[in-house]
Motif scaffolding. Structure first.
Motif, PDB file in Angstrom:
ATOM      1  N   HIS A  21     -39.321 -28.879  30.205  1.00  0.00           N
ATOM      2  CA  HIS A  21     -39.812 -27.730  29.439  1.00  0.00           C
ATOM      3  C   HIS A  21     -40.945 -27.037  30.193  1.00  0.00           C
ATOM      4  N   HIS A  22     -41.730 -27.822  30.918  1.00  0.00           N
ATOM      5  CA  HIS A  22     -42.907 -27.274  31.610  1.00  0.00           C
ATOM      6  C   HIS A  22     -42.747 -27.324  33.123  1.00  0.00           C
ATOM      7  N   ALA A  23     -43.157 -26.255  33.780  1.00  0.00           N
ATOM      8  CA  ALA A  23     -43.307 -26.288  35.240  1.00  0.00           C
ATOM      9  C   ALA A  23     -44.639 -26.967  35.535  1.00  0.00           C
ATOM     10  N   HIS A  35     -38.556 -24.754  31.826  1.00  0.00           N
ATOM     11  CA  HIS A  35     -38.165 -23.537  31.113  1.00  0.00           C
ATOM     12  C   HIS A  35     -39.376 -22.591  31.061  1.00  0.00           C
ATOM     13  N   LYS A  36     -40.576 -23.176  30.867  1.00  0.00           N
ATOM     14  CA  LYS A  36     -41.809 -22.402  30.983  1.00  0.00           C
ATOM     15  C   LYS A  36     -42.222 -22.433  32.450  1.00  0.00           C
ATOM     16  N   THR A  37     -42.002 -21.322  33.126  1.00  0.00           N
ATOM     17  CA  THR A  37     -42.206 -21.244  34.577  1.00  0.00           C
ATOM     18  C   THR A  37     -43.703 -21.061  34.901  1.00  0.00           C
ATOM     19  N   LEU A  83     -50.550 -36.124  22.554  1.00  0.00           N
ATOM     20  CA  LEU A  83     -49.884 -36.658  21.359  1.00  0.00           C
ATOM     21  C   LEU A  83     -48.560 -35.928  21.154  1.00  0.00           C
ATOM     22  N   ASP A  84     -47.520 -36.665  20.907  1.00  0.00           N
ATOM     23  CA  ASP A  84     -46.231 -36.039  20.575  1.00  0.00           C
ATOM     24  C   ASP A  84     -45.333 -37.111  19.995  1.00  0.00           C
ATOM     25  N   HIS A  85     -44.240 -36.715  19.443  1.00  0.00           N
ATOM     26  CA  HIS A  85     -43.247 -37.708  19.033  1.00  0.00           C
ATOM     27  C   HIS A  85     -41.864 -37.069  18.919  1.00  0.00           C
TER      28      HIS A  85
END
Ligand SMILES: C[S@@+](CC[C@H](N)C(=O)[O-])C[C@H]1O[C@@H](n2cnc3c(N)ncnc32)[C@H](O)[C@@H]1O
Length: 270
Positions: A21-23, A35-37, A83-85
């Motif tokens: 998702h992240h560059a 996806h986030k360039t 933090l994530d899940h």
């Protein structure tokens, strides 16, 4: 422990992850194909106007691949918690296949945690990108796998800066979410969201309900506020001041994009 790999080895590991998702810059000219360039982040960072994080504690709620976690570390934060899940529990390769299948068959897309084979909160297949970037960047951030809405907040403590970026519209109860963000914030929370400009009502504090994957074919999006709606809700949640730092773009830009939606940002102060 730091992992020392050459460029080819790093790139091979990056390529093994099915969805980024992240560059994220991993050094040696290896950047994850998010996806986030990098261009997207350049623009987003300008809109976020992040506060100084040097020697401050930072909580990144909804960290995903960790771009903002690593950004806070790089900015000299004294303590960083990622933090994530939700996406960490999703098999993102299978989820993409499922979405295409449903779309092609004209069938509704169900929330991923309700679809067999997509949800694995033990194996955490969606966390592999974060884990790899964490190792290769030699990150020392604390990592918490938990649902921000149900976890005991005492476990987290409080933070000078809380990043709540792209999360609120996924939550069924946004006011309760902001109250919980207030609970863990000591100074400022940066809240970024999909927002809507309702024609003729630019200053109304409204929240639009989004049902049945109407937005981005994403069944986990529930609410899209006007930016004034977000600002007002921050005050209702107990912040003493809330400042709009990114509001609606000029009307001609929305017309060009043929959409009343944009990404807005509020800084909420304790
Ligand atoms: C649109 S992504 C935003 C990712 C990142 N913050 C960014 O701005 O690029 C939303 C993130 O929020 C996370 N999320 C959604 N609900 C959550 C919850 N209840 N507790 C913790 N994280 C959650 C998702 O797993 C996902 O990583």
């Amino acid at each position: 422990m730091a992992v020392r790999l050459d460029r080819t080895a790093k790139q091979r590991l990056v390529d093994e992850i099915s969805h980024w998702h992240h560059a994220i810059d991993l050094g040696d000219d290896v950047v994850t194909p998010g996806h986030k360039t990098p261009h997207h982040f350049y623009d987003e960072l300008r809109r976020l106007r992040l506060p100084d994080m040097a020697n401050r504690s930072v909580l990144d709620i909804g960290a995903w691949d960790g771009f903002y976690t690593f950004h806070a570390e790089h900015a000299g934060a004294s303590r960083v918690v990622a933090l994530d899940h939700y996406v960490w529990s999703v098999d993102l390769r299978k989820a993409a296949e499922y979405t295409t299948r449903q779309h092609t068959a004209g069938q509704p897309i169900r929330a991923f945690h309700t679809v067999k084979d997509l949800w694995d909160p033990v194996g955490l297949p969606g966390k592999r990108g974060f884990d790899l970037a964490y190792r290769l960047r030699d990150s020392h951030a604390e990592v918490v796998v938990d649902d921000f809405m149900t976890m005991a907040l005492a476990k987290l403590g409080t933070f000078d800066v809380v990043l709540f970026l792209g999360v609120i519209y996924h939550l069924e109860e946004p006011l309760r979410a902001l109250r919980r963000v207030r609970q863990v914030t000591r100074e400022v929370a940066v809240i970024e969201t999909e927002a809507v400009l309702l024609p003729g009502q630019p200053d109304q504090p409204l929240w639009q309900f989004v049902d049945a994957a109407q937005l981005n074919a994403d069944p986990s999006i529930w609410w899209v506020p006007t930016i004034e709606g977000l600002r007002a809700m921050c005050l209702a949640a107990g912040f003493s001041r809330a400042e709009i730092v990114a509001g609606p773009p000029p009307p001609e830009e929305l017309r060009r994009r043929q959409s009343n939606n944009y990404r807005g940002v509020v800084h909420a102060f304790c």
